[in-house]
Design a protein around this motif. Structure first.
Motif, PDB file in Angstrom:
ATOM      1  N   MET A 235       0.843  -1.018  -0.025  1.00 48.15           N
ATOM      2  CA  MET A 235       0.004   0.033  -0.033  1.00 48.15           C
ATOM      3  C   MET A 235       0.980   1.241   0.046  1.00 48.15           C
ATOM      4  O   MET A 235       1.949   1.225   0.281  1.00 48.15           O
ATOM      5  CB  MET A 235      -0.740   0.068   0.993  1.00 48.15           C
ATOM      6  N   SER A 236       0.206   2.259  -0.445  1.00 51.79           N
ATOM      7  CA  SER A 236       0.901   3.501  -0.124  1.00 51.79           C
ATOM      8  C   SER A 236       0.954   4.119   1.248  1.00 51.79           C
ATOM      9  O   SER A 236       0.076   3.435   1.868  1.00 51.79           O
ATOM     10  CB  SER A 236       0.199   4.724  -1.071  1.00 51.79           C
ATOM     11  N   PHE A 237       1.658   5.099   1.757  1.00 50.76           N
ATOM     12  CA  PHE A 237       1.584   5.623   3.063  1.00 50.76           C
ATOM     13  C   PHE A 237       0.305   5.736   3.574  1.00 50.76           C
ATOM     14  O   PHE A 237      -0.144   5.526   4.667  1.00 50.76           O
ATOM     15  CB  PHE A 237       2.860   6.581   3.395  1.00 50.76           C
ATOM     16  N   GLU A 238      -0.318   6.627   2.688  1.00 55.71           N
ATOM     17  CA  GLU A 238      -1.549   7.205   3.024  1.00 55.71           C
ATOM     18  C   GLU A 238      -2.668   5.970   3.114  1.00 55.71           C
ATOM     19  O   GLU A 238      -3.425   5.952   4.195  1.00 55.71           O
ATOM     20  CB  GLU A 238      -2.076   8.116   1.946  1.00 55.71           C
ATOM     21  N   GLU A 239      -2.677   5.125   2.421  1.00 55.18           N
ATOM     22  CA  GLU A 239      -3.623   3.876   2.460  1.00 55.18           C
ATOM     23  C   GLU A 239      -3.199   3.154   3.649  1.00 55.18           C
ATOM     24  O   GLU A 239      -4.143   2.604   4.365  1.00 55.18           O
ATOM     25  CB  GLU A 239      -3.529   3.188   1.236  1.00 55.18           C
ATOM     26  N   SER A 284      11.635   5.181  -0.995  1.00 60.62           N
ATOM     27  CA  SER A 284      10.528   6.026  -0.571  1.00 60.62           C
ATOM     28  C   SER A 284       9.450   5.092   0.549  1.00 60.62           C
ATOM     29  O   SER A 284       9.284   3.926   0.498  1.00 60.62           O
ATOM     30  CB  SER A 284       9.610   6.658  -1.534  1.00 60.62           C
ATOM     31  N   VAL A 285       8.677   6.151   1.188  1.00 57.20           N
ATOM     32  CA  VAL A 285       7.892   5.438   2.021  1.00 57.20           C
ATOM     33  C   VAL A 285       6.794   4.785   1.384  1.00 57.20           C
ATOM     34  O   VAL A 285       6.176   3.845   1.915  1.00 57.20           O
ATOM     35  CB  VAL A 285       6.921   6.387   2.960  1.00 57.20           C
ATOM     36  N   ASP A 286       6.423   5.029  -0.125  1.00 56.65           N
ATOM     37  CA  ASP A 286       5.459   4.235  -0.626  1.00 56.65           C
ATOM     38  C   ASP A 286       6.092   3.020  -1.409  1.00 56.65           C
ATOM     39  O   ASP A 286       5.234   2.466  -2.064  1.00 56.65           O
ATOM     40  CB  ASP A 286       4.979   5.188  -1.861  1.00 56.65           C
ATOM     41  N   SER A 287       7.359   2.854  -1.267  1.00 55.50           N
ATOM     42  CA  SER A 287       7.807   1.629  -2.325  1.00 55.50           C
ATOM     43  C   SER A 287       7.524   0.474  -1.732  1.00 55.50           C
ATOM     44  O   SER A 287       7.417   0.136  -0.402  1.00 55.50           O
ATOM     45  CB  SER A 287       9.517   1.826  -2.210  1.00 55.50           C
TER      46      SER A 287
END
Length: 634
Positions: A235-239, A284-287
């Motif tokens: 997931m992305s960080f926001e998800e 990145s945090v979304d990787s």
């Protein structure tokens, strides 16, 4: 067409033209509402019927939208030279005589141009394209003309998006199943790729011979059913925040701390288990790099709840945390793997006390969020996303399965259809989970667009059942936002959307307006009908006004995937391959043998009904448990 046939098809002449609307007076010698062409009878002036206007070498085609006094042009309503014998036509396209139909018109009719009815021979020339052409697929037959197949262009149907709308009981789910059976014909389309978001678990039976079913509680006896597992680290960080912590304090401090810790944990995984194409420089945090969520939760819990022995000026470290102790003197440190939190002693600041205990500094004010996440880690209902089987990372980030295996199971199977059964997803997570699934699928095909596995070489159709529940016009959540992106940009990357809903008026208008093809079944609600009419590119009120009176299983197909709009009887799949969405039988007096009816008010009640079984399936939230399985579980 010979003169006799030409006379037989003549309806009247053009008297008024305004934009795409044409007003016509019927010829005076037609004393009955019936005309015969080549022995075939045709009703004259039927709302929704087709007409043609020869203009030189071109024939203009239109649809009858009004008949009688209401069709008289406003500027002629006083004189009414032909009484009530008027019809109004909406122009929709043109074609050379005997040639191919195309949407839009290059010229308008003029006063006294003849207007003719469209015979079955004309319909055959318009609709009678051969299904043997690879891009055409049969979905049924033209209503009233069983000999004419209803064919749709799958190039336009898939990549230009579509919507299937209809009131409950109109045959919507059966229509979807019929379409999916036609589109997943592995003889004609051996590389078909379809993902179905099944909100109520209706399609496992309907597509059992051509689909892999992913559900939270799979039936171990069915080889085609597999556990639905969604790795949180993809997931992305926001998800991830939405699924795990929920709303965080507005000051952003807690969010920044969590972000830094996630990057740290992903970096540790990457150092220990290197991945091709990614390094610490571009991490990145979304990787989508695995990390232990249990470890993240545990470390944040200690920061938020922890106390420490501060005598003699000691700084807080794990070595001097003030744990509570068990009866035997052992520290209660909890268990990160099981989601069991540690217990800390309360602060103590008594003068001259050698065991001075302080809170840890920099409290994040996320105690409720951490308690909630700990509970989710302990509850099995959330395992599909927080403890996702082979994709669950160990404490150091190691996983058995990786993204390639997951994507191949969803998108690269030998079976053309993948059904993601979301009926077991907790209601509080439904919108977020759908948004995550759609975003993962979109991102995967977006980045792989130039590969043979990507969407350009092997397009993907995503079917979204009960779309109004998560694409609501008033809801700006993850699902609605990513679907808006899919319908706007997905065509370029080989991603098509099929929106299925009983309430089109509740769907975000941006999404509905991007659907190039509509399968409109019976719609009784005026607001729903107006949204369909407003979303269409053509002026087709004459057809959409017929929506309340369509038969069950009958649809009006409009848009880019068809040449002319078609009133169609959809070809339903065999009875044993239909969705599990039929209405329960309350009372049936027509069955020859009442014992064959599965239930109803006129069937004697079962003696000593097993409510232990009733409670068991409720607790397990698995309606597919059989009686024998339930008894075995007990």
């Amino acid at each position: 067409m010979d003169k006799l046939a030409n006379h037989a098809t003549l309806l009247g002449t053009v008297q008024d033209v305004s934009g795409t609307s044409v007003s016509v007076t019927l010829q005076g010698n037609q004393f009955s509402g019936l005309s015969f062409v080549n022995g075939q009878g045709y009703r004259i002036g039927q709302v929704g019927s087709f007409v043609k206007i020869p203009v030189g070498y071109i024939e203009l085609f239109g649809i009858v939208s009004q008949v009688g006094a209401s069709a008289v042009p406003e500027n002629m309503s006083v004189e009414m030279p032909n009484g009530y014998r008027w019809i109004k036509i909406q122009l929709i396209g043109e074609g050379y005589k005997g040639g191919r139909f195309q949407r839009g018109i290059s010229q308008y009719p003029t006063i006294d141009d003849e207007v003719h009815l469209v015979s079955e021979d004309d319909l055959a020339s318009i609709y009678g394209r051969k299904a043997a052409q690879h891009h055409l697929v049969k979905v049924g037959h033209i209503a009233g003309s069983e000999s004419i197949d209803a064919l749709v262009d799958i190039n336009k149907l898939v990549t230009r998006h579509s919507a299937i709308v209809g009131t409950t009981g109109s045959g919507k789910s059966t229509t979807v199943a019929g379409l999916l059976h036609a589109l997943s014909d592995t003889v004609r389309f051996p590389s078909a790729r379809i993902v179905v978001l099944d909100i109520h678990g209706e399609y496992a039976k309907a597509l059992s011979d051509r689909a892999n079913i992913y559900r939270i509680n799979p039936d171990s006896r069915n080889a085609n059913e597999r556990p639905l597992q969604i790795p949180f680290w993809a997931m992305s960080f926001e998800e991830l925040i939405g699924i795990t912590f929920g709303n965080l304090p507005a000051d952003g401090k807690a969010k920044n701390v969590i972000l830094e810790k996630v990057i740290q944990l992903k970096a540790e995984t990457l150092q220990k288990y290197p991945q091709t194409g990614i390094s610490l420089d571009n991490l990145s945090v979304d990787s989508p790099i695995p990390f232990s969520l249990n470890r993240l939760w545990y470390e944040l819990y200690c920061l938020e709840f922890g106390t420490y022995f501060s005598d003699n000026g000691k700084l807080p470290t794990p070595a001097n945390w003030a744990y509570e102790k068990k009866a035997g003197g052992e520290n209660i440190v909890g268990d990160p793997d099981k989601g069991i939190p540690p217990k800390f002693r309360k602060p103590k600041s008594v003068k001259d006390d050698p065991e001075k205990i302080n809170w840890l500094p920099d409290v994040l004010n996320i105690r409720a969020q951490l308690d909630s996440l700990g509970a989710k880690l302990r509850i099995s209902r959330f395992d599909f996303v927080l403890r996702p089987g082979r994709w669950r990372p160990k404490e150091d980030g190691e996983v058995e399965g990786d993204l390639a295996e997951l994507m191949q199971s969803w998108l690269g199977s030998s079976r053309p259809v993948t059904v993601l059964d979301l009926s077991g997803v907790p209601t509080t997570l439904m919108n977020d989970i759908i948004g995550i699934l759609l975003r993962v699928l979109y991102d995967a095909l977006f980045w792989a667009r130039n590969l043979s596995q990507g969407g350009r070489e092997r397009p993907l159709l995503i079917v979204m059942e009960e779309a109004h529940t998560y694409l609501n016009n008033d809801f700006h959540g993850a699902a609605s936002l990513i679907v808006q992106r899919i319908v706007k940009e997905g065509r370029k990357y080989g991603i098509g959307a099929m929106i299925v809903s009983q309430r089109p008026s509740e769907i975000n208008p941006t999404i509905l307006s991007q659907c190039g093809t509509f399968f409109a079944l019976r719609l009784s609600n005026t607001t729903d009908r107006s949204h369909i009419t407003g979303a269409l590119t053509d002026n087709l009120e004459g057809l959409t006004n017929m929506l309340p009176i369509l038969r069950t299983g009958e649809a009006i197909i409009l848009g880019e995937a068809v040449g002319l709009p078609m009133r169609t009887l959809i070809q339903a799949p065999p009875k044993d391959q239909r969705p599990d969405s039929q209405d329960p039988i309350v009372c049936d007096d027509l069955a020859p043998d009442l014992s064959m009816i599965p239930g109803g008010w006129n069937i004697p009640m079962e003696q000593n009904p097993n409510y232990e079984e009733f409670a068991l399936v409720w607790r397990q939230q698995n309606p597919r448990l059989s009686r024998q399985t339930a008894e075995d579980e007990q």
